[in-house]
Write an enzyme that holds these catalytic residues in place. Structure first.
Site, PDB file in Angstrom:
ATOM      1  N   GLU A  41       1.410  -1.146   0.083  1.00  0.00           N
ATOM      2  CA  GLU A  41      -0.163   0.298   0.047  1.00  0.00           C
ATOM      3  C   GLU A  41       1.027   0.968   0.237  1.00  0.00           C
ATOM      4  OE1 GLU A  41      -3.607   1.816   2.632  1.00  0.00           O
ATOM      5  OE2 GLU A  41      -2.147   0.427   3.560  1.00  0.00           O
ATOM      6  N   LYS A 113      -9.427   1.992  -2.737  1.00  0.00           N
ATOM      7  CA  LYS A 113      -9.670   0.491  -1.338  1.00  0.00           C
ATOM      8  C   LYS A 113     -11.561   0.980  -0.503  1.00  0.00           C
ATOM      9  CE  LYS A 113      -7.348   1.154   3.531  1.00  0.00           C
ATOM     10  NZ  LYS A 113      -6.523   1.619   3.880  1.00  0.00           N
ATOM     11  N   CYS A 154      -5.048  -3.054   2.809  1.00  0.00           N
ATOM     12  CA  CYS A 154      -4.807  -3.229   4.413  1.00  0.00           C
ATOM     13  C   CYS A 154      -5.606  -2.955   5.213  1.00  0.00           C
ATOM     14  CB  CYS A 154      -4.088  -1.804   4.113  1.00  0.00           C
ATOM     15  SG  CYS A 154      -3.367  -1.514   5.843  1.00  0.00           S
TER      16      CYS A 154
END
Length: 271
Positions: A41, A113, A154
């Site tokens: 990330e 995300k 994440c």
């Protein structure tokens, strides 16, 4: 067997320096025989000072890190999954966006995300990702040299609904790049990555940020590859940045799904 590589990084505040390290990682992965490289990330910029970072957050078309990775991937004839970059989104906020780039340097998939890291930890760390970033709303999977690859980033790791959706899409592997904090990493990183692999009966590939960064944060490291049975095939530890390698055996996926057909047995649960 398909060989993959993971780049564990200590990304800094200068995108061009970060791009140079990514290009070096791509070259090392290709020399090492990998067909695909996975990066963490925020591979292009990791800077908690948003006033300082704002000048570096640009559109895809203007992003020097994305351009450098595309060119290096084509030159080395290797696929690259950029864990994420901060890019300027259409709505005016930023997007925390993953890219899958083929061996010709073409972008074949993008994923923004979904889950924003808005937390207050007992250590005193406070994070408000949603202040700058807009959440994605699309589940993404793409065919690659290691089969169908699902994309997550994440904090998405903590939301099993996304991984159930990726399971329904028949993913053979799921990329979960990260910049995990040290306290949450120590408590949850390994067990949750293994759980996601077991639930999806798929490989999990989690390239991570590691160590002390220029912006003052510290990240947990321990880039992982986990097989569909939950066995850890690669753990890069917390000693620093570098490139690690693992082998993906697609027949292993079929073996596990035959033994424990949880995807086939899953039922919809009404509340």
């Amino acid at each position: 067997m398909t060989r993959i590589a993971l780049y564990q990084a200590t990304t800094g505040i200068d995108p061009r320096a970060n791009a140079a390290r990514l290009v070096e990682a791509i070259e090392r992965a290709a020399v090492g025989g990998a067909q695909m490289l996975f990066t963490p990330e925020m591979s292009g910029l990791l800077d908690r000072d948003r006033q300082r970072a704002v000048g570096h957050v640009v559109s895809e078309a203007a992003n020097p890190v994305l351009a450098a990775v595309r060119e290096a991937s084509a030159r080395a004839n290797i696929w690259t999954c950029i864990g994420s970059l901060a890019v300027l989104a259409d709505g005016g906020k930023w997007a925390n966006r993953s890219f899958v780039i083929d061996a010709g340097g073409e972008i074949v998939a993008r994923y923004d995300k979904m889950h924003m890291f808005d937390v207050d930890l007992a250590t005193g760390e406070s994070w408000r990702e949603s202040n700058a970033y807009q959440a994605g709303d699309k589940v993404v999977a793409v065919d690659t040299p290691i089969g169908r690859l699902g994309l997550a980033v994440c904090y998405d790791l903590r939301f099993p609904g996304l991984f159930e959706a990726l399971g329904k899409l028949g993913c053979d592997a799921i990329a979960i790049p990260a910049a995990f904090t040290v306290p949450t990493g120590r408590a949850h990183w390994h067990i949750m990555q293994r759980a996601r692999a077991i639930e999806a009966s798929a490989y999990v590939i989690a390239a991570a940020q590691v160590g002390q960064h220029e912006d003052g944060r510290t990240t947990y490291g321990h880039s992982l590859v986990v097989d569909p049975w939950g066995e850890v095939l690669l753990d890069m530890g917390d000693e620093g940045s570098g490139v690690g390698f693992a082998e993906i055996d697609l027949s292993r996926i079929a073996d596990v799904r035959a033994q424990v057909p949880s995807l086939a047995n899953r039922r919809e649960i009404a509340i």
